[in-house]
Design a protein around this motif. Structure first.
Motif, PDB file in Angstrom:
ATOM      1  N   ALA A  63      28.623  -2.476 -31.581  1.00  0.00           N
ATOM      2  CA  ALA A  63      27.261  -2.668 -32.093  1.00  0.00           C
ATOM      3  C   ALA A  63      27.195  -3.884 -33.010  1.00  0.00           C
ATOM      4  N   ASN A  64      28.185  -4.043 -33.879  1.00  0.00           N
ATOM      5  CA  ASN A  64      28.217  -5.212 -34.754  1.00  0.00           C
ATOM      6  C   ASN A  64      28.334  -6.503 -33.955  1.00  0.00           C
ATOM      7  N   THR A  65      29.147  -6.476 -32.897  1.00  0.00           N
ATOM      8  CA  THR A  65      29.322  -7.657 -32.056  1.00  0.00           C
ATOM      9  C   THR A  65      28.031  -7.999 -31.315  1.00  0.00           C
ATOM     10  N   TYR A  66      27.356  -6.968 -30.830  1.00  0.00           N
ATOM     11  CA  TYR A  66      26.072  -7.182 -30.149  1.00  0.00           C
ATOM     12  C   TYR A  66      25.073  -7.825 -31.104  1.00  0.00           C
ATOM     13  N   TYR A  67      25.019  -7.327 -32.332  1.00  0.00           N
ATOM     14  CA  TYR A  67      24.103  -7.888 -33.322  1.00  0.00           C
ATOM     15  C   TYR A  67      24.425  -9.346 -33.603  1.00  0.00           C
ATOM     16  N   ALA A  68      25.710  -9.659 -33.676  1.00  0.00           N
ATOM     17  CA  ALA A  68      26.129 -10.998 -34.088  1.00  0.00           C
ATOM     18  C   ALA A  68      26.061 -12.024 -32.971  1.00  0.00           C
ATOM     19  N   THR A  69      26.232 -11.595 -31.714  1.00  0.00           N
ATOM     20  CA  THR A  69      26.451 -12.583 -30.646  1.00  0.00           C
ATOM     21  C   THR A  69      25.388 -12.628 -29.551  1.00  0.00           C
ATOM     22  N   VAL A  70      24.544 -11.621 -29.430  1.00  0.00           N
ATOM     23  CA  VAL A  70      23.628 -11.569 -28.282  1.00  0.00           C
ATOM     24  C   VAL A  70      22.279 -12.208 -28.578  1.00  0.00           C
ATOM     25  N   HIS A  71      21.827 -12.120 -29.812  1.00  0.00           N
ATOM     26  CA  HIS A  71      20.477 -12.525 -30.210  1.00  0.00           C
ATOM     27  C   HIS A  71      20.103 -13.929 -29.731  1.00  0.00           C
ATOM     28  N   PHE A  72      20.803 -14.944 -30.200  1.00  0.00           N
ATOM     29  CA  PHE A  72      20.469 -16.322 -29.835  1.00  0.00           C
ATOM     30  C   PHE A  72      20.824 -16.659 -28.386  1.00  0.00           C
ATOM     31  N   PRO A  73      22.049 -16.340 -27.913  1.00  0.00           N
ATOM     32  CA  PRO A  73      22.383 -16.699 -26.529  1.00  0.00           C
ATOM     33  C   PRO A  73      21.454 -16.096 -25.491  1.00  0.00           C
ATOM     34  N   ALA A  74      21.042 -14.830 -25.668  1.00  0.00           N
ATOM     35  CA  ALA A  74      20.156 -14.200 -24.689  1.00  0.00           C
ATOM     36  C   ALA A  74      18.800 -14.888 -24.657  1.00  0.00           C
ATOM     37  N   THR A  75      18.272 -15.221 -25.824  1.00  0.00           N
ATOM     38  CA  THR A  75      16.976 -15.893 -25.879  1.00  0.00           C
ATOM     39  C   THR A  75      17.079 -17.304 -25.303  1.00  0.00           C
ATOM     40  N   LEU A  76      18.162 -18.001 -25.614  1.00  0.00           N
ATOM     41  CA  LEU A  76      18.348 -19.348 -25.072  1.00  0.00           C
ATOM     42  C   LEU A  76      18.495 -19.313 -23.558  1.00  0.00           C
ATOM     43  N   ALA A  77      19.273 -18.373 -23.052  1.00  0.00           N
ATOM     44  CA  ALA A  77      19.442 -18.249 -21.601  1.00  0.00           C
ATOM     45  C   ALA A  77      18.109 -17.948 -20.918  1.00  0.00           C
ATOM     46  N   PHE A  78      17.298 -17.113 -21.543  1.00  0.00           N
ATOM     47  CA  PHE A  78      15.967 -16.799 -21.028  1.00  0.00           C
ATOM     48  C   PHE A  78      15.115 -18.058 -20.918  1.00  0.00           C
ATOM     49  N   LEU A  79      15.097 -18.884 -21.957  1.00  0.00           N
ATOM     50  CA  LEU A  79      14.290 -20.098 -21.945  1.00  0.00           C
ATOM     51  C   LEU A  79      14.820 -21.116 -20.935  1.00  0.00           C
ATOM     52  N   VAL A  80      16.143 -21.241 -20.856  1.00  0.00           N
ATOM     53  CA  VAL A  80      16.728 -22.185 -19.896  1.00  0.00           C
ATOM     54  C   VAL A  80      16.392 -21.767 -18.464  1.00  0.00           C
ATOM     55  N   TRP A  81      16.503 -20.473 -18.165  1.00  0.00           N
ATOM     56  CA  TRP A  81      16.181 -19.997 -16.815  1.00  0.00           C
ATOM     57  C   TRP A  81      14.714 -20.245 -16.483  1.00  0.00           C
ATOM     58  N   LEU A  82      13.835 -19.961 -17.439  1.00  0.00           N
ATOM     59  CA  LEU A  82      12.417 -20.227 -17.194  1.00  0.00           C
ATOM     60  C   LEU A  82      12.170 -21.714 -17.000  1.00  0.00           C
ATOM     61  N   TYR A  83      12.817 -22.539 -17.796  1.00  0.00           N
ATOM     62  CA  TYR A  83      12.628 -23.992 -17.678  1.00  0.00           C
ATOM     63  C   TYR A  83      13.014 -24.476 -16.278  1.00  0.00           C
ATOM     64  N   LEU A  84      14.095 -23.922 -15.748  1.00  0.00           N
ATOM     65  CA  LEU A  84      14.571 -24.364 -14.440  1.00  0.00           C
ATOM     66  C   LEU A  84      13.814 -23.728 -13.285  1.00  0.00           C
ATOM     67  N   ARG A  85      13.405 -22.467 -13.445  1.00  0.00           N
ATOM     68  CA  ARG A  85      12.833 -21.737 -12.323  1.00  0.00           C
ATOM     69  C   ARG A  85      11.328 -21.475 -12.427  1.00  0.00           C
ATOM     70  N   ARG A  86      10.797 -21.368 -13.636  1.00  0.00           N
ATOM     71  CA  ARG A  86       9.388 -21.052 -13.843  1.00  0.00           C
ATOM     72  C   ARG A  86       8.822 -21.947 -14.943  1.00  0.00           C
TER      73      ARG A  86
END
Length: 269
Positions: A83-106
């Motif tokens: 849970a601590n690792t999820y809090y520390a590591t997922v927040h920014f990368p998941a949001t960035l990956a979401f924006l990058v995918w939208l930029y490329l595909r939508r």
């Protein structure tokens, strides 16, 4: 007789925003946000006073105790560290990956998502300045454990020496607000029958931020309200559709509509 018609012309995809401009916009906004968070530091007394009031309010309206979630995490060292690792590591990368995918595909939906996230984050920064709030891990009355400090990994140092973040910015929870936007955005732009499973991301994020004592329930509710307002003011690119022979096709425009109607009439004879 069943017939299936296809549009005579495909709608042109919207142009992708210039990459350099987008990188500068995101980097600039991040710097403004980090600077703004630093302006909100130093309000220790007010932050703890607000935390006491918020904790009492949650109990007055009979919200479930955050301690129940933390108790579940503390059943095993591996679970609480995850849970601590999820809090520390997922927040920014998941949001960035979401924006990058939208930029490329939508591309059109990328602009919409970027605007919504910017609006939510900007509003959150104003709320952080107006309502500094100590997280439950700092409030003795909660009886909650700072799981990141005890079990690791932790993204925060002692509040007095932490120059990278404002630890008195618990409300609203951008961890939850961003996670919910990622899920809703992916549900909006995909057609998989499994797309509702994206809601597991904000659901898991909610359990993590509460169970690790980084946020109160009301922090997530405040983030949800801000996101709802942003989505209402910044609606996603519309795409009406017509159902043809059990499938969905983009709604036609202008003369194309008349010609397609003629084809359909002929097909039904």
């Amino acid at each position: 007789m069943n017939a299936r018609t296809e549009p005579s012309q495909q709608e042109a995809a919207p142009p992708r925003p210039p990459l350099i401009r987008e990188l500068l916009l995101v980097a600039g906004f991040f710097l403004v946000y980090k600077t703004g968070r630093q302006l909100a530091t130093g309000h220790t007394v007010e932050a703890f006073r607000n935390a006491d009031r918020l904790w009492d309010l949650e109990r007055a309206v009979h919200l479930p105790g955050e301690g129940g979630v933390q108790h579940l995490l503390l059943h095993g060292d591996g679970l609480v560290r995850a849970a601590n690792t999820y809090y520390a590591t997922v927040h920014f990368p998941a949001t960035l990956a979401f924006l990058v995918w939208l930029y490329l595909r939508r591309p059109a939906h990328y602009v919409w998502a970027r605007r919504v996230l910017t609006a939510v984050t900007g509003a959150a920064l104003l709320l952080h300045l107006a309502f500094p709030l100590a997280p439950p891990r700092m409030l003795a009355a909660t009886g909650l454990l700072d799981t990141a400090r005890v079990y690791g990994p932790s993204v925060y140092g002692p509040p007095q020496r932490d120059q990278l973040s404002n630890q008195f910015a618990a409300m609203p929870s951008l961890h939850f607000g961003w996670a919910l936007m990622v899920a809703l955005g992916l549900i909006a732009v995909t057609r998989s029958r499994w797309r509702l499973l994206w809601l597991l991301h904000p659901a898991l994020t909610l359990l993590v931020i509460v169970g690790t004592a980084n946020h109160y329930w009301l922090d997530a509710l405040a983030a949800t309200a801000l996101l709802g307002l942003a989505l209402a003011l910044l609606p996603r690119p519309g795409r009406t559709a017509v159902r043809l022979a059990g499938g969905l096709l983009p709604a036609p425009r202008g003369g194309e509509a008349a010609s397609r109607d003629a084809v359909l009439v002929g097909a039904g004879r």
